[in-house]
Design a protein around this motif. Structure first.
Motif, PDB file in Angstrom:
ATOM      1  N   GLY A  26      -8.775 -18.029   4.563  1.00  0.00           N
ATOM      2  CA  GLY A  26      -8.876 -16.758   3.870  1.00  0.00           C
ATOM      3  C   GLY A  26      -8.994 -16.966   2.369  1.00  0.00           C
ATOM      4  N   ILE A  27      -8.747 -15.895   1.617  1.00  0.00           N
ATOM      5  CA  ILE A  27      -8.884 -15.982   0.157  1.00  0.00           C
ATOM      6  C   ILE A  27      -7.553 -16.204  -0.544  1.00  0.00           C
ATOM      7  N   GLY A  28      -6.457 -16.259   0.208  1.00  0.00           N
ATOM      8  CA  GLY A  28      -5.152 -16.495  -0.407  1.00  0.00           C
ATOM      9  C   GLY A  28      -4.270 -15.261  -0.348  1.00  0.00           C
ATOM     10  N   TRP A  29      -2.973 -15.497  -0.144  1.00  0.00           N
ATOM     11  CA  TRP A  29      -2.006 -14.422  -0.012  1.00  0.00           C
ATOM     12  C   TRP A  29      -2.017 -13.514  -1.247  1.00  0.00           C
ATOM     13  N   GLY A  30      -2.191 -12.210  -1.011  1.00  0.00           N
ATOM     14  CA  GLY A  30      -2.151 -11.223  -2.082  1.00  0.00           C
ATOM     15  C   GLY A  30      -3.365 -11.194  -2.976  1.00  0.00           C
ATOM     16  N   GLU A  31      -4.458 -11.835  -2.558  1.00  0.00           N
ATOM     17  CA  GLU A  31      -5.623 -11.954  -3.428  1.00  0.00           C
ATOM     18  C   GLU A  31      -6.686 -10.881  -3.211  1.00  0.00           C
ATOM     19  N   PHE A  32      -6.557 -10.068  -2.170  1.00  0.00           N
ATOM     20  CA  PHE A  32      -7.655  -9.141  -1.887  1.00  0.00           C
ATOM     21  C   PHE A  32      -7.874  -8.149  -3.024  1.00  0.00           C
ATOM     22  N   VAL A  33      -6.805  -7.604  -3.565  1.00  0.00           N
ATOM     23  CA  VAL A  33      -6.952  -6.632  -4.652  1.00  0.00           C
ATOM     24  C   VAL A  33      -7.658  -7.271  -5.838  1.00  0.00           C
ATOM     25  N   ASN A  34      -7.328  -8.535  -6.110  1.00  0.00           N
ATOM     26  CA  ASN A  34      -7.942  -9.217  -7.258  1.00  0.00           C
ATOM     27  C   ASN A  34      -9.409  -9.555  -7.017  1.00  0.00           C
ATOM     28  N   LEU A  90       1.309 -18.865  -8.805  1.00  0.00           N
ATOM     29  CA  LEU A  90       2.740 -19.050  -8.561  1.00  0.00           C
ATOM     30  C   LEU A  90       3.598 -18.206  -9.486  1.00  0.00           C
ATOM     31  N   THR A  91       3.075 -17.826 -10.640  1.00  0.00           N
ATOM     32  CA  THR A  91       3.854 -17.024 -11.591  1.00  0.00           C
ATOM     33  C   THR A  91       3.752 -15.532 -11.316  1.00  0.00           C
ATOM     34  N   ASP A  92       2.982 -15.157 -10.292  1.00  0.00           N
ATOM     35  CA  ASP A  92       2.808 -13.739  -9.958  1.00  0.00           C
ATOM     36  C   ASP A  92       3.998 -13.284  -9.109  1.00  0.00           C
ATOM     37  N   SER A  93       4.935 -12.580  -9.743  1.00  0.00           N
ATOM     38  CA  SER A  93       6.140 -12.139  -9.033  1.00  0.00           C
ATOM     39  C   SER A  93       5.823 -11.127  -7.941  1.00  0.00           C
ATOM     40  N   LEU A  94       4.749 -10.357  -8.121  1.00  0.00           N
ATOM     41  CA  LEU A  94       4.395  -9.361  -7.112  1.00  0.00           C
ATOM     42  C   LEU A  94       4.056 -10.034  -5.780  1.00  0.00           C
ATOM     43  N   LYS A  95       3.374 -11.171  -5.855  1.00  0.00           N
ATOM     44  CA  LYS A  95       3.036 -11.881  -4.619  1.00  0.00           C
ATOM     45  C   LYS A  95       4.291 -12.442  -3.959  1.00  0.00           C
ATOM     46  N   PHE A  96       5.220 -12.926  -4.772  1.00  0.00           N
ATOM     47  CA  PHE A  96       6.463 -13.464  -4.209  1.00  0.00           C
ATOM     48  C   PHE A  96       7.242 -12.378  -3.478  1.00  0.00           C
ATOM     49  N   PHE A  97       7.421 -11.218  -4.137  1.00  0.00           N
ATOM     50  CA  PHE A  97       8.185 -10.153  -3.497  1.00  0.00           C
ATOM     51  C   PHE A  97       7.437  -9.585  -2.292  1.00  0.00           C
ATOM     52  N   ALA A  98       6.101  -9.599  -2.340  1.00  0.00           N
ATOM     53  CA  ALA A  98       5.333  -9.157  -1.176  1.00  0.00           C
ATOM     54  C   ALA A  98       5.579 -10.091   0.005  1.00  0.00           C
ATOM     55  N   LEU A  99       5.607 -11.400  -0.256  1.00  0.00           N
ATOM     56  CA  LEU A  99       5.891 -12.363   0.809  1.00  0.00           C
ATOM     57  C   LEU A  99       7.309 -12.169   1.344  1.00  0.00           C
ATOM     58  N   TRP A 133       3.189 -21.063   6.355  1.00  0.00           N
ATOM     59  CA  TRP A 133       1.739 -20.911   6.203  1.00  0.00           C
ATOM     60  C   TRP A 133       1.424 -19.866   5.120  1.00  0.00           C
ATOM     61  N   THR A 134       2.143 -18.747   5.120  1.00  0.00           N
ATOM     62  CA  THR A 134       1.905 -17.717   4.116  1.00  0.00           C
ATOM     63  C   THR A 134       2.269 -18.216   2.728  1.00  0.00           C
ATOM     64  N   THR A 135       3.348 -18.995   2.631  1.00  0.00           N
ATOM     65  CA  THR A 135       3.735 -19.568   1.337  1.00  0.00           C
ATOM     66  C   THR A 135       2.663 -20.522   0.825  1.00  0.00           C
ATOM     67  N   LEU A 136       2.122 -21.369   1.691  1.00  0.00           N
ATOM     68  CA  LEU A 136       1.056 -22.279   1.298  1.00  0.00           C
ATOM     69  C   LEU A 136      -0.183 -21.498   0.862  1.00  0.00           C
ATOM     70  N   SER A 137      -0.453 -20.394   1.529  1.00  0.00           N
ATOM     71  CA  SER A 137      -1.577 -19.554   1.143  1.00  0.00           C
ATOM     72  C   SER A 137      -1.372 -18.984  -0.256  1.00  0.00           C
ATOM     73  N   TRP A 138      -0.130 -18.581  -0.545  1.00  0.00           N
ATOM     74  CA  TRP A 138       0.193 -18.086  -1.888  1.00  0.00           C
ATOM     75  C   TRP A 138       0.024 -19.201  -2.916  1.00  0.00           C
ATOM     76  N   THR A 153      -4.842 -14.815   4.736  1.00  0.00           N
ATOM     77  CA  THR A 153      -4.229 -16.067   5.192  1.00  0.00           C
ATOM     78  C   THR A 153      -5.028 -16.742   6.305  1.00  0.00           C
ATOM     79  N   GLY A 154      -6.198 -16.228   6.610  1.00  0.00           N
ATOM     80  CA  GLY A 154      -7.040 -16.831   7.626  1.00  0.00           C
ATOM     81  C   GLY A 154      -6.704 -16.355   9.029  1.00  0.00           C
ATOM     82  N   ILE A 155      -7.567 -16.709   9.959  1.00  0.00           N
ATOM     83  CA  ILE A 155      -7.360 -16.306  11.349  1.00  0.00           C
ATOM     84  C   ILE A 155      -6.059 -16.887  11.882  1.00  0.00           C
ATOM     85  N   LEU A 156      -5.732 -18.123  11.488  1.00  0.00           N
ATOM     86  CA  LEU A 156      -4.489 -18.721  11.952  1.00  0.00           C
ATOM     87  C   LEU A 156      -3.281 -17.931  11.463  1.00  0.00           C
TER      88      LEU A 156
END
Length: 455
Positions: free
Chosen positions: A314-322, A101-110, A90-95, A354-357
């Protein structure tokens, strides 16, 4: 024997026939411990002149050798594995849905915040299958506590010549602040790992038969307390106090000494404040500061707005800062301070991104894994010790996670690892525990550490 078997299989007991000789452990145990130690420098090894961080390849090689070991224990089937797999998916799909997909920071955060912590839970049960291996882990954490205590103290005192690695003092983000950040350059992970080192070192003192390692345990406990103090993080201090009180009330031997320990701690803190007016001023400034409180209020309110408008995904994995500028609002009762920061609450952050789920899946991972392990009945004194350490780890992790995004590799790995060891009784197929005659092998005042009933 082929090369793979030679590296994976546990060798015969070193010095067979010699009383007290320690077993020679398989290579993957040492590689895993080395990987844990190197995680404290993860993300900053380039500042040390290393081309890459050693922790990831060491960890991968250790896990590979573990899987190739024909003598390793076998895991029981648990619902945790399904929940963990769905959470990672689910978190990967959110990312993926965030289009970055090219954002390495999001990958390493996951990887470091979701995938590997969840993997550490069964890995802890499998790798640290013997009393000796578990003591090796306690020794590692105690040594880490000593290192963090010295480094944190000298960083706080600005004695750069005694701080290693040098990038700690060279980093402008921490060299002008009133608190230490250690090799992470941030005070939160320093305080989290230091707190865990306090309790792990205490367990090492309690269980080791070696005088040398008992001394190391005492030093690790003191070093952890020092590092926790100079981190100047209020939630870290609160977590240490709560965890200490809970364990002090649960363990009869500690409960007898709890009033004296509280009085001695109060006297020691009062003496430090009287003898060091500068430290007293810094401490009062940290306790009374409101800026960080405003930061949390602003980001938490923004996260709640996201959950209200985008509850499912939600708004997507790692997207809050953006996207924080789209969601942060000026409050009527407190100022808007920093906005380009993460949500300072792990659970709200999961829900917003990633949403309530996604948040429910994360909570379910804990409920079907560490929580069940902590609630299970220990069969041996060792199991009871590790459940107490796991309980302390819960408070050390949970309370700061309510006021921090907790994105740091080392604490995320260590806490789930400890919980996995504490849950060995439900994770792996264990042989029946032999009945222990009353009074055999333990002193009368250790009755609280024996299994309540024979297995």
């Amino acid at each position: 024997m082929n090369p793979v078997a030679a590296m994976t299989a546990a060798r015969p007991r070193a010095g067979a026939g010699e009383p007290g000789a320690a077993p020679a452990e398989p290579l993957y145990v040492w590689l895993f411990l080395a990987a844990l130690a190197f995680t404290v420098f993860s993300g900053h090894t380039g500042l040390m002149g290393l081309p890459l961080s050693p922790d990831r390849p060491l960890l991968a090689f250790a896990v590979l050798l573990l899987l190739l070991d024909p003598e390793r224990e076998r895991l029981r089937w648990r619902s945790f594995y399904v929940v963990a797999a769905v959470t990672i998916l689910w978190t990967t799909l959110s990312w993926v849905s965030s289009g970055a997909l090219t954002d390495s920071l999001k990958f390493f955060a996951l990887f470091d915040r979701v995938a590997m912590p969840l993997a550490m839970f069964p890995l802890g049960a499998l790798i640290f299958a013997t009393e000796h291996r578990r003591e090796l882990l306690l020794r590692t954490v105690a040594l880490l506590g000593i290192y963090l205590g010295f480094t944190g103290l000298f960083e706080y005192l600005r004695i750069g010549a005694l701080v290693w690695p040098g990038y700690i003092m060279a980093n402008p983000g921490t060299s002008t602040e009133i608190r230490a950040g250690g090799p992470w350059l941030f005070p939160e992970p320093l305080g989290l790992v230091a707190n865990l080192a306090v309790f792990a070192s205490g367990l090492l003192v309690r269980t080791t038969k070696s005088l040398l390692w008992r001394v190391v345990g005492v030093l690790g406990l003191v070093g952890g307390l020092v590092a926790s103090l100079v981190s100047m993080v209020r939630s870290v201090w609160l977590a240490l106090i709560v965890a200490g009180l809970v364990l002090g009330l649960m363990v009869p031997r500690l409960r007898r000494w709890l009033p004296l320990l509280l009085v001695a701690s109060a006297v020691l803190i009062a003496a430090v404040l009287v003898l060091s007016p500068e430290f007293r001023d810094v401490l009062v400034a940290r306790i009374t500061t409101e800026r960080s409180v405003y930061d949390r209020q602003n980001t938490n309110e923004a996260a709640l707005r996201i959950v209200a408008q985008l509850p499912l995904f939600g708004i997507g994995w790692g997207e809050f800062v953006n996207q924080s500028l789209l969601w942060v609002r000026q409050a009527d009762t407190y100022p808007m301070t920093t906005v380009n920061i993460e949500v300072h609450n792990v659970f709200l952050s999961r829900a917003a991104e990633t949403g309530i789920l996604g948040a429910l899946l994360w909570a379910l991972c804990f409920a079907t894994g560490p929580l069940l392990g902590l609630l299970s009945t220990p069969r041996t004194a060792s199991a009871r010790h590790w459940k107490l350490l796991g309980l302390a780890a819960f408070f050390v992790w949970f309370l700061p996670s309510l006021s921090s995004p907790n994105p740091y590799t080392t604490p995320n790995y260590l806490f789930w690892l400890v919980w996995g060891i504490a849950a060995r009784g439900i994770l792996v197929d264990l042989p029946p525990a032999p009945a222990v005659p009353a009074g055999a092998g333990e002193a009368a005042d250790d009755a609280d550490l024996r299994p309540r009933t024979p297995a």
